[in-house]
Scaffold this active site. Structure first.
Site, PDB file in Angstrom:
ATOM      1  N   CYS A  47      45.072  55.501  74.921  1.00  0.00           N
ATOM      2  CA  CYS A  47      46.160  54.518  74.953  1.00  0.00           C
ATOM      3  C   CYS A  47      46.207  53.940  76.370  1.00  0.00           C
ATOM      4  CB  CYS A  47      47.485  55.173  74.579  1.00  0.00           C
ATOM      5  SG  CYS A  47      47.440  55.877  72.911  1.00  0.00           S
TER       6      CYS A  47
ATOM      7  N   CYS B 259      58.008  71.045  76.179  1.00  0.00           N
ATOM      8  CA  CYS B 259      57.026  70.065  75.714  1.00  0.00           C
ATOM      9  C   CYS B 259      55.645  70.669  75.916  1.00  0.00           C
ATOM     10  CB  CYS B 259      57.201  68.787  76.540  1.00  0.00           C
ATOM     11  SG  CYS B 259      55.957  67.535  76.210  1.00  0.00           S
TER      12      CYS B 259
ATOM     13  N   GLU C 263      46.374  64.830  71.006  1.00  0.00           N
ATOM     14  CA  GLU C 263      46.897  64.332  69.740  1.00  0.00           C
ATOM     15  C   GLU C 263      46.947  65.518  68.771  1.00  0.00           C
ATOM     16  OE1 GLU C 263      48.337  61.676  68.192  1.00  0.00           O
ATOM     17  OE2 GLU C 263      48.233  63.057  66.506  1.00  0.00           O
TER      18      GLU C 263
ATOM     19  N   GLU D  69      48.836  71.247  80.690  1.00  0.00           N
ATOM     20  CA  GLU D  69      50.176  71.283  81.248  1.00  0.00           C
ATOM     21  C   GLU D  69      51.227  71.414  80.148  1.00  0.00           C
ATOM     22  OE1 GLU D  69      49.800  68.722  85.295  1.00  0.00           O
ATOM     23  OE2 GLU D  69      49.304  67.672  83.474  1.00  0.00           O
TER      24      GLU D  69
ATOM     25  N   CYS E 133      56.859  61.537  80.418  1.00  0.00           N
ATOM     26  CA  CYS E 133      55.962  61.133  79.327  1.00  0.00           C
ATOM     27  C   CYS E 133      54.760  60.371  79.858  1.00  0.00           C
ATOM     28  CB  CYS E 133      56.654  60.185  78.357  1.00  0.00           C
ATOM     29  SG  CYS E 133      57.976  60.899  77.448  1.00  0.00           S
TER      30      CYS E 133
ATOM     31  N   CYS F 105      48.731  55.316  79.119  1.00  0.00           N
ATOM     32  CA  CYS F 105      48.933  56.769  79.232  1.00  0.00           C
ATOM     33  C   CYS F 105      47.924  57.400  80.171  1.00  0.00           C
ATOM     34  CB  CYS F 105      48.825  57.409  77.846  1.00  0.00           C
ATOM     35  SG  CYS F 105      49.041  59.203  77.881  1.00  0.00           S
TER      36      CYS F 105
ATOM     37  N   SER G 297      54.393  57.442  67.740  1.00  0.00           N
ATOM     38  CA  SER G 297      54.267  56.573  68.907  1.00  0.00           C
ATOM     39  C   SER G 297      53.906  55.178  68.432  1.00  0.00           C
ATOM     40  CB  SER G 297      53.184  57.118  69.846  1.00  0.00           C
ATOM     41  OG  SER G 297      53.588  58.371  70.348  1.00  0.00           O
TER      42      SER G 297
ATOM     43  N   ASN H 132      56.610  55.042  82.456  1.00  0.00           N
ATOM     44  CA  ASN H 132      56.456  55.847  83.663  1.00  0.00           C
ATOM     45  C   ASN H 132      55.151  55.482  84.339  1.00  0.00           C
ATOM     46  OD1 ASN H 132      58.830  57.549  83.369  1.00  0.00           O
ATOM     47  ND2 ASN H 132      57.784  58.337  81.562  1.00  0.00           N
TER      48      ASN H 132
ATOM     49  N   HIS I 260      55.160  51.765  69.718  1.00  0.00           N
ATOM     50  CA  HIS I 260      54.897  50.981  70.943  1.00  0.00           C
ATOM     51  C   HIS I 260      54.600  49.493  70.765  1.00  0.00           C
ATOM     52  CE1 HIS I 260      55.075  54.847  72.747  1.00  0.00           C
ATOM     53  NE2 HIS I 260      53.846  55.202  72.501  1.00  0.00           N
TER      54      HIS I 260
ATOM     55  N   SER J 102      54.703  64.868  67.690  1.00  0.00           N
ATOM     56  CA  SER J 102      54.526  63.446  67.931  1.00  0.00           C
ATOM     57  C   SER J 102      53.073  63.047  67.699  1.00  0.00           C
ATOM     58  CB  SER J 102      54.925  63.123  69.375  1.00  0.00           C
ATOM     59  OG  SER J 102      54.682  61.763  69.645  1.00  0.00           O
TER      60      SER J 102
END
Ligand code: SAH
Length: 395
Positions: free
Chosen positions: A153, A142, A209, A129, A382, A156, A262, A339, A264, A240
């Site tokens: 993660c 993106c 990644e 995507e 995200c 995610c 990232s 999200n 977090h 990222s």
């Protein structure tokens, strides 16, 4: 053929006038057999080499490389016959050995806020995507670097997808090409220039990644930055990473784009859980690498991404530790409201919590915007990316 659906110009979208939509586009099968080479995704040097291999005379090589490069990346042509400044004979020769094969656009969803999510089919029937996010005066694409992701993660969605493979540089550049087709973002000879671009920024924040697929990402970004082609400046490209420490210095040297990390969590104990790669490269190792990121300067800050998880990482002491960690690094902290996705075990922090958290970082002298989630209604925000073709096909 790429079908462009009638709709609003993304540059003038209005929040209220667009309804989420989902369309399955007709299947496009590029004429492509294994013996043919995809022109997309070759670096300039590789293109020259291949042209030479297939008989282009040495003294024409530079010119032919340039001409083909411009057709591909300035004009976005879909077939070799459209390269009209090459003789018919040369084009016929090219067609024997080369093809222009972007990924196949399977479907496109448009969110109520104008965000577009593209589902693309790539070789071996895999899917990835890409998301286009229009904003006042800019538009960010993106893109994904892998099918799925090995990082797992815990917050995610992409990490729950089993299948993983690296995208080729053609598949990475191909996402930009397809989005530009859909957004009608190519100049038209004699009609339009390409000054008012729909895609002004690029972020590698989709699936995967990027630093686990270093060479392909590097080649794709170098193609994208090439001044004679798509010509996006390295300062408008952000890569990222979850913190693949062994590749961070290379990223600066061989790509030179901006870096986002990232983070977090501010303790190894918590980060081990949220971002398991932390068990290989812990916070200390990560920050050692970041402090010597060769391009570190005030005009090129490192962005730290910090997902706001209710009662998990959003307390005052977390913010204070965060400020301590980034001390001395030109940085910006993006606070990402969590999200949710089907089956996720976390909740989003309250707005009040997020504001308090942002305030602490802010007072320490760092920008700390709370990001507005985009495209939530189409699961394009995200961490929500995960191909959903099956579900849609069942409907
Ligand atoms: N693997 C890279 C690229 C992915 S970028 C990386 O980890 O940086 C996607 C960003 O969205 C990362 O910062 C990721 O941690 C964050 N993210 C993932 N899931 C999320 C979710 N459910 N809500 C908010 N942000 C999320």
């Amino acid at each position: 053929m790429i079908v462009t659906l009638p709709d609003l110009d993304p540059r003038n979208y209005s929040m209220s006038s667009l309804k989420p939509e989902f369309r399955v586009l007709p299947r496009e099968v590029p004429m492509h057999n294994d013996s043919q080479i995809n022109l997309l995704g070759l670096t300039r040097a590789q293109l020259t080499e291949k042209l030479s291999e297939f008989g282009t005379p040495k003294k024409q090589l530079n010119m032919r490389t340039s001409q083909i490069w411009q057709w591909l990346y300035v004009w976005g042509v879909n077939n070799i016959d459209a390269m009209t400044n090459l003789s018919k004979k040369y084009r016929d020769e090219l067609k024997k050995n080369f093809v222009i094969a972007p990924p196949e656009l399977v479907s496109r969803q448009v969110s109520g806020d104008g965000t577009r999510k593209y589902l693309l089919r790539i070789e071996k029937n895999h899917e990835v995507e890409a998301v286009y996010i229009p904003d006042e005066g800019r538009g960010t694409l993106c893109i994904s670097s892998q099918v799925g992701c090995t990082l797992t993660c815990s917050f995610c969605h992409t990490g729950t997808q089993r299948l993983v493979r690296n995208l080729t540089s053609a598949e990475i550049v191909g996402q930009i090409i397809l989005a530009r087709h859909d957004l009608e973002d190519w100049p038209v000879p004699g009609v339009s220039t390409n000054r008012n671009r729909a895609i002004t920024n690029l972020v590698l924040m989709g699936m995967g990644e990027p630093l686990f697929n270093f060479e392909n990402v590097r080649d794709a970004l170098n193609i994208t930055m090439d001044g004679e082609g798509i010509a996006l400046s390295r300062k408008r490209i952000t890569l990222s990473t979850a913190g693949i420490v062994s590749q961070i210095a290379r990223t600066a040297e061989e790509i030179g784009c901006l870096l986002a990390v990232s983070l977090h969590a501010t303790t190894d104990q918590l980060r081990d859980k949220l971002v398991p790669i932390n068990r290989k490269w812990n916070i200390q190792a990560l920050f050692d690498a970041l402090r010597s990121y060769p391009r570190l300067s005030n005009s090129e800050r490192i962005t730290f991404e910090y997902v706001m998880l209710n009662d998990i990482n959003d307390r005052e002491e977390d913010a204070i530790r965060l400020v301590d960690l980034i001390k001395g690094i030109p940085a910006k902290v993006n606070l990402i409201p969590f999200n949710e996705w089907p089956g996720s075990q976390y909740r989003r922090s309250s707005h009040k919590r997020m504001q308090k958290f942002a305030g602490i970082i802010n007072r320490a002298g760092y920008a700390s915007p709370i990001r507005t989630p985009r495209g939530e209604d189409i699961l394009a925000a995200c961490g929500q990316l995960k191909s959903q073709t099956k579900r849609h096909r069942l409907r």
